[in-house]
Write an enzyme that holds these catalytic residues in place. Sequence first.
Site, PDB file in Angstrom:
ATOM      1  CG  ASN A  25      -0.371   0.725   2.408  1.00 50.42           C
ATOM      2  OD1 ASN A  25      -0.445   1.955   2.491  1.00 50.42           O
ATOM      3  ND2 ASN A  25       0.231  -0.023   3.336  1.00 50.42           N
TER       4      ASN A  25
ATOM      5  CG  PHE B  39      -0.507   9.179   7.151  1.00 52.90           C
ATOM      6  CD1 PHE B  39      -0.426   7.827   7.407  1.00 52.90           C
ATOM      7  CD2 PHE B  39       0.468  10.005   7.694  1.00 52.90           C
ATOM      8  CE1 PHE B  39       0.594   7.296   8.188  1.00 52.90           C
ATOM      9  CE2 PHE B  39       1.493   9.490   8.474  1.00 52.90           C
ATOM     10  CZ  PHE B  39       1.558   8.135   8.715  1.00 52.90           C
TER      11      PHE B  39
ATOM     12  CB  SER C 148       3.742   5.657   7.362  1.00 54.76           C
ATOM     13  OG  SER C 148       3.285   5.544   6.019  1.00 54.76           O
TER      14      SER C 148
ATOM     15  CG  ASN D 102       3.102   4.494   1.909  1.00 54.20           C
ATOM     16  OD1 ASN D 102       3.887   4.134   1.036  1.00 54.20           O
ATOM     17  ND2 ASN D 102       2.339   3.636   2.583  1.00 54.20           N
ATOM     18  CB  THR D 103       4.202  10.554   5.151  1.00 54.98           C
ATOM     19  OG1 THR D 103       2.821  10.160   5.182  1.00 54.98           O
ATOM     20  CG2 THR D 103       4.295  12.052   5.373  1.00 54.98           C
TER      21      THR D 103
ATOM     22  CE  LYS E 267       2.308   0.331  13.196  1.00 55.49           C
ATOM     23  NZ  LYS E 267       0.920   0.172  12.705  1.00 55.49           N
TER      24      LYS E 267
ATOM     25  CG  ASN F 186       4.079   1.367   9.783  1.00 55.46           C
ATOM     26  OD1 ASN F 186       3.382   0.917   8.884  1.00 55.46           O
ATOM     27  ND2 ASN F 186       3.856   2.545  10.343  1.00 55.46           N
ATOM     28  CB  THR F 187       4.259  -1.498   5.771  1.00 52.23           C
ATOM     29  OG1 THR F 187       4.490  -0.088   5.608  1.00 52.23           O
ATOM     30  CG2 THR F 187       2.789  -1.730   6.078  1.00 52.23           C
TER      31      THR F 187
ATOM     32  N   GLY G 186       2.696  -9.659   9.961  1.00 52.20           N
ATOM     33  CA  GLY G 186       2.779 -11.051   9.544  1.00 52.20           C
ATOM     34  C   GLY G 186       2.023 -12.026  10.409  1.00 52.20           C
TER      35      GLY G 186
END
Length: 345
Positions: A114, A118, A181, A183-184, A215, A244-245, A298
Site C-alpha cells: 500500500n 495517511f 510509515s 508513504n509520507t 510505532k 509498521n510495513t 505477519g
Amino acid sequence: MYPLFFKLVLARIDPERAHHLAFTVIRLLPTLGIGRLVHRFTRPRTDLGVSTLGLHFTSPFGVAAGFDKDGEAVLGLGQLGFGHVEVGTLTALAQPGNPTPRLFRLVADRAVINRMGFNNHGAAAAVARLTRVRSVAGRPVLGINIGKSRVTAVKDATADYLNSAKTLAALADYLVVNVSSPNTPGLRGLQELDQLAPLLTAVKAAAGATPLLVKIAPDLEDAEVARIAALAVELGLDGIIATNTTLSRCGLRADAATIAAAGAGGLSGAPLHARSLAVLQQIRAVVPPAFCVISVGGVDTAAQVAERLAAGATLVQGYTAFLYRGPLWARQINRGLDRILARTA
C-alpha cells in the site's frame, strides 16, 4: 465459505473498493440489531484478558491502525471479537492521500503493498465520532494513531503532531506516535534519535495522563531498534508498537511483473512475520517486563499470536490477514487461543 468468496468475488474487485465494501458492512453492524449476538459468537470463551497501560483488554488481539482510518467502525470491529481497535493514522490536517491505485494484493504471499499516504478527514473531524464511541458500554479499547500531515515540513513536524495530540489525546485510551510509515515523505527520518527525542517529549507532555506509545519500522537496523527502545523507556513512554510495513521485497513468491506493477509502498502480511518477530525479541530484551510492547506484522493464525505473546508481546495486532481470512478472523484467533490456553493450563 470465505476463501471461496474471496477467490470468486473479492479478488476480482479493486482492493481498495473491496475494502470499502467490507468496511461499510462492519461500520453498520451495530445498527443492524445483531451486534450483541455476533459478539457472543466471536468473543473469547475463556479469560484471555490482559491488563496493561492501566487498561483491561478482553482479548490480546486487536486491529492495527490503517483499517479504520477515521474511527468509523470501532464498535463493529469490537463486535467481531477484536479486543482493541487502533484508529488512524489521523493527521492534524485532512488529506486525500496518494493517487489511486494505491493498494495492491500479492495473493501468493498473503500480502499487500500500500501507498495510501495517511488518507483521512483530519483530527478535528474525528472528535465528535470518537466521543460517541467512548460513551458506549462494552466497547473495545480505543487506540488513536497520529501522524504528520503531508504538507507539513519535517522541521515543523512537532507542532503538527502536537496539534493532533491536543485534539485527540483525551479521547484515546492510548495514543500512538507514528513515525514509521514509508508513504509520507521524510516521516521515517523522525526515527533518528536527535529528532525523535524532542518530538516524543513534546507529545508526551501534550498527552497528559493518556498512555503514549511510538510505532517503529521493521527496516531499522538492530542497533537502532535497541536505541529507540531505550529512549522510549528513558522518556517515560508507556510502550512501543513494532512494526509498521516494510520497504523490502525480499523472498516474495509473486512474480516479478506483479511486484513491479504494484510499485512503491509498504509491504505487509505474511512476508513480514520473521522480521517483526525478531524486532519484538530485540525490544523485549531492552525494556522492563512491565513495559507494553504491541507486536504487529505477519500475524495470521492463533498459533502465531501465541508465539508473539510467548516471545514477550503484551498485545498483538493484525490487519492484512483480515483481507484473506474474512470477518470471522478475530473469532478464529480467540477460539484458537482458547484451545492453546486449555492445553497449557
